[in-house]
Enzyme design. Structure first.
Site, PDB file in Angstrom:
ATOM      1  N   TYR A 184       7.813   8.727 -10.128  1.00  0.00           N
ATOM      2  CA  TYR A 184       7.681  10.071 -10.248  1.00  0.00           C
ATOM      3  C   TYR A 184       8.862  10.610 -11.025  1.00  0.00           C
ATOM      4  CZ  TYR A 184       3.926  10.151  -6.654  1.00  0.00           C
ATOM      5  OH  TYR A 184       2.799  10.098  -6.099  1.00  0.00           O
ATOM      6  N   TYR A 201      -5.934  -6.223  -5.762  1.00  0.00           N
ATOM      7  CA  TYR A 201      -6.058  -5.152  -6.798  1.00  0.00           C
ATOM      8  C   TYR A 201      -4.695  -4.690  -7.297  1.00  0.00           C
ATOM      9  CZ  TYR A 201     -10.820  -5.077  -5.608  1.00  0.00           C
ATOM     10  OH  TYR A 201     -12.175  -5.605  -5.650  1.00  0.00           O
ATOM     11  N   GLN A 253       0.978  13.859   6.207  1.00  0.00           N
ATOM     12  CA  GLN A 253      -0.345  13.310   5.623  1.00  0.00           C
ATOM     13  C   GLN A 253      -1.218  12.850   6.849  1.00  0.00           C
ATOM     14  OE1 GLN A 253       0.074  10.700   2.375  1.00  0.00           O
ATOM     15  NE2 GLN A 253       0.815  12.127   0.932  1.00  0.00           N
ATOM     16  N   GLU A 312      -7.212   5.302  -9.181  1.00  0.00           N
ATOM     17  CA  GLU A 312      -8.081   4.424  -9.806  1.00  0.00           C
ATOM     18  C   GLU A 312      -9.656   4.590  -8.713  1.00  0.00           C
ATOM     19  OE1 GLU A 312      -5.036   0.924 -10.122  1.00  0.00           O
ATOM     20  OE2 GLU A 312      -6.495   0.373  -8.897  1.00  0.00           O
ATOM     21  N   HIS A 354       0.634   8.074   3.192  1.00  0.00           N
ATOM     22  CA  HIS A 354      -0.171   6.984   2.850  1.00  0.00           C
ATOM     23  C   HIS A 354      -0.935   6.388   3.847  1.00  0.00           C
ATOM     24  CE1 HIS A 354       1.839   6.732  -1.337  1.00  0.00           C
ATOM     25  NE2 HIS A 354       1.621   7.739  -0.993  1.00  0.00           N
TER      26      HIS A 354
END
Length: 380
Positions: A273, A262, A97, A252, A159
């Site tokens: 998963y 949070y 990513q 979210e 991430h």
């Protein structure tokens, strides 16, 4: 520093946390039932982009910039994609990513020509999220220098977060994902799983919530995030809002407040998963999301609609959806979601970024080896 929000910080924000807890729904399904609207169309303006990630409009010109995750910054001038990419872009770690992420002009770009870029930067043992700026003009980025390098180096290649945003006071906000190591999101001794707030030169504002706390990274504004992929300023309050990926469920939307935890991975509406629960849905000391998706849509890119071209959408939140391949609109009454509509599902394209242009049109980037720049046509 691992654990819930420190008491000294939490006491300052208990009214906000309480309001968020009240506004959240009690069970693990989306707070509102989404509707599909097949009547909205999009026009393809540019093709042939290699996994485009971010779109920026160069102030005072007819030039647009599109980052490609592989590391090139592409130019669209007078509506035409130029063959040659921008020179002077930093070397990126284009793995998993990782790669070239967001591109954002400084609020005073017309005076200082500063163009800010976030990217995956090589570090000892892998890569981390970094942000820097250079002087931009006519396809050249000069004097590039980093202003923030996250203490979040891993070899996981996922991430990264990577969204950047200037608020109305000129502070720079940066999202950093948990890097695939979820415990980082509760550890304020590192930058993983947090939203960063710094001055435009990377220095830390004196009123950041963790300033003065031993062992804490003082650039942190909020934490307990998994992988924030969209970031936008509320047009009335001026507060940053973000969207972020959950695991299997639990994506979210959050309003980003100073010193608020949070909750990831202590609380989440998502599951592993492979099925089991990860944490609780609610727990004292951890803020509830304003909105969440079960199942996941994989939100990316985010904008508040303010254009008169879309009168019925004004004030609503638009996000791209990577997994469920649509343009997502959530309407809010204050911070309470009141409706959700999904568009362009029939195209089956992963939408990576959503921007409102100077002309008032909404523009999208599709995440693919042959990615596209699309214009959303106003509903008839």
């Amino acid at each position: 520093m691992i654990g819930p929000t420190p008491a000294s910080v939490l006491s300052r924000y208990l009214p906000l946390v309480g309001a968020l807890l009240v506004s959240a729904c009690a069970d693990a399904k989306s707070p509102v039932e989404p509707d599909d609207d097949p009547s909205v169309n999009a026009t393809t303006l540019v093709e042939g982009l290699n996994h485009p990630w971010s779109l920026a409009f160069v102030p005072g010109t007819d030039e647009w910039l599109i980052s490609e995750r592989s590391g090139d910054l592409r130019r669209v001038v007078d509506g035409e994609l130029r063959d040659a990419p921008v020179t002077g872009v930093p070397e990126v770690v284009a793995k998993g990513q990782g790669g070239l992420f967001d591109v954002v002009p400084h609020p005073h770009f017309a005076d200082n020509r500063r163009l800010y870029i976030s990217y995956a930067k090589a570090c000892d043992g892998g890569a981390t999220t970094a942000v820097g700026h250079g002087l931009y003009a006519d396809g050249e980025l000069k004097q590039f220098q980093d202003v923030f390098i996250a203490d979040a180096c891993t070899d996981t290649a996922k991430h990264f977060g990577g969204r950047i945003l200037f608020d109305n006071d000129g502070y720079l906000f940066i999202t950093v994902g948990d890097r695939g190591q979820r415990e980082r999101a509760q550890d304020t001794g590192g930058h993983g799983g947090s939203v960063i707030r710094v001055n435009d030169d990377g220095s830390v504002p004196a009123d950041n919530p963790l300033v003065g706390q031993d062992g804490a990274k003082t650039a942190i504004w909020s934490w307990g995030h998994r992988n924030p992929q969209g970031l936008a300023l509320h047009p009335e309050t001026g507060e940053p809002w973000l969207n972020e990926h959950g695991p299997r469920g639990g994506d979210e939307i959050n309003v980003v407040e100073a010193g608020v935890n949070y909750g990831w991975p202590v609380i989440t509406y998502g599951n592993e998963y492979y099925g089991p629960d990860i944490g609780q849905e609610k727990k004292e000391g951890y803020a509830q999301p304003l909105h969440y998706w079960v199942p996941s849509i994989a939100p990316s890119g985010m904008v508040f609609v303010t254009s008169d071209r879309y009168p019925d959408w004004q004030g609503d939140v638009l996000s791209g959806a990577l997994k469920l391949t649509h343009l997502n609109r959530v309407a809010f009454d204050g911070t309470t979601p009141t409706g959700e509509t999904r568009y362009l599902k029939e195209r089956g394209e992963r939408i990576r970024d959503v921007r409102q242009g100077p002309d008032g049109h909404l523009y999208l980037l599709t995440d693919a080896p042959d990615g596209k720049l699309l214009r959303v046509e106003p509903p008839s």
